[in-house]
Design an enzyme around this catalytic site. Structure first.
Site, PDB file in Angstrom:
ATOM      1  N   VAL A 170      61.291  76.156  61.423  1.00  0.00           N
ATOM      2  CA  VAL A 170      61.045  74.921  60.723  1.00  0.00           C
ATOM      3  C   VAL A 170      59.800  74.256  60.936  1.00  0.00           C
ATOM      4  O   VAL A 170      59.481  73.390  60.198  1.00  0.00           O
ATOM      5  CB  VAL A 170      62.176  74.005  61.266  1.00  0.00           C
ATOM      6  CG1 VAL A 170      63.493  74.456  60.754  1.00  0.00           C
ATOM      7  CG2 VAL A 170      62.060  73.703  62.638  1.00  0.00           C
TER       8      VAL A 170
ATOM      9  N   ASN B 268      69.576  70.756  61.651  1.00  0.00           N
ATOM     10  CA  ASN B 268      70.089  70.688  63.099  1.00  0.00           C
ATOM     11  C   ASN B 268      69.059  71.127  63.955  1.00  0.00           C
ATOM     12  O   ASN B 268      69.119  70.896  65.159  1.00  0.00           O
ATOM     13  CB  ASN B 268      71.271  71.359  63.070  1.00  0.00           C
ATOM     14  CG  ASN B 268      71.928  71.885  64.222  1.00  0.00           C
ATOM     15  OD1 ASN B 268      72.268  70.823  65.131  1.00  0.00           O
ATOM     16  ND2 ASN B 268      71.616  72.916  64.765  1.00  0.00           N
TER      17      ASN B 268
ATOM     18  N   TYR C 257      61.705  63.520  73.110  1.00  0.00           N
ATOM     19  CA  TYR C 257      62.929  63.619  72.344  1.00  0.00           C
ATOM     20  C   TYR C 257      63.273  62.273  71.646  1.00  0.00           C
ATOM     21  O   TYR C 257      63.854  62.373  70.529  1.00  0.00           O
ATOM     22  CB  TYR C 257      63.969  64.276  73.383  1.00  0.00           C
ATOM     23  CG  TYR C 257      65.478  64.626  72.796  1.00  0.00           C
ATOM     24  CD1 TYR C 257      65.550  65.799  71.926  1.00  0.00           C
ATOM     25  CD2 TYR C 257      66.431  63.668  72.892  1.00  0.00           C
ATOM     26  CE1 TYR C 257      66.767  65.941  71.591  1.00  0.00           C
ATOM     27  CE2 TYR C 257      67.663  63.901  72.529  1.00  0.00           C
ATOM     28  CZ  TYR C 257      67.904  65.158  71.753  1.00  0.00           C
ATOM     29  OH  TYR C 257      69.133  65.363  71.243  1.00  0.00           O
TER      30      TYR C 257
ATOM     31  N   ALA D   2      61.642  59.933  70.683  1.00  0.00           N
ATOM     32  CA  ALA D   2      60.805  59.566  69.547  1.00  0.00           C
ATOM     33  C   ALA D   2      61.045  60.349  68.332  1.00  0.00           C
ATOM     34  O   ALA D   2      61.352  59.926  67.110  1.00  0.00           O
ATOM     35  CB  ALA D   2      59.198  59.857  70.113  1.00  0.00           C
TER      36      ALA D   2
END
Length: 169
Positions: free
Chosen positions: A53, A79, A144, A146
């Site tokens: 990603v 996800n 995390y 943020a």
């Protein structure tokens, strides 16, 4: 309920992504699990592709492959995610960048890559997983928190941008 739907689940090889992929497949969807990690399961309605990603060229190639093979994408499940926890005073730039790149920019990359075709078709669903940490914070998880707060905000923007064209976010 999901009969005939084509769904892409990022981070679909294990954990929550694996369970989402299997549940969608059990409910009639054709599921593409996109991940860098090889899955430890198989299901007749789930195929697997290598997907990073954070790599826009890889995403472009994956989107093209999905369109050629299935003709469309009805559901994107954002996800994929990582943690690299550390108290703020000890968090390295590499820890910060890695989590931001996967959890926040990865969601942006994926949604940008597939939303145009959904908008053109005037249908689709973009599901983005977040965390209560994005609302309330957690010691040692600045990076995390943020990202999870950021994906909540982005999803609210996309709901407003896409809703008029029957694409849900």
């Amino acid at each position: 309920m999901l009969n005939g739907k084509i769904a892409l689940v990022t981070g679909g090889s294990r954990g929550i992504g694996k369970e989402i992929a299997l549940k969608f497949a059990e409910n009639g969807a054709t599921v593409i699990s996109g991940d860098l990690i090889d899955p430890d399961y198989s299901h007749e309605n789930v195929s697997h592709i290598k997907l990073n990603v954070t790599d826009r060229e890889n995403i472009k190639d994956a989107a093209k492959e999905i369109k050629e093979k299935y003709g469309r994408l009805d559901i994107l499940v954002n996800n994929a995610g990582i943690t690299k926890d550390g108290l703020l005073m000890r968090m390295t730039e590499d820890q910060w960048d890695a989590v931001i790149n996967v959890n926040l920019k990865g969601v942006f990359n994926m949604t940008q890559a597939v939303s145009r075709s959904m908008l053109k078709a005037r249908k689709g669903s973009i599901i983005t997983l977040s965390s209560v940490v994005g609302l309330h914070g957690n010691a040692g998880q600045t990076n995390y928190a943020a990202t999870k707060g950021g994906v909540i905000a982005m999803s609210k923007c996309w709901a407003k941008e896409f809703g008029g064209r029957n694409v849900r976010a």
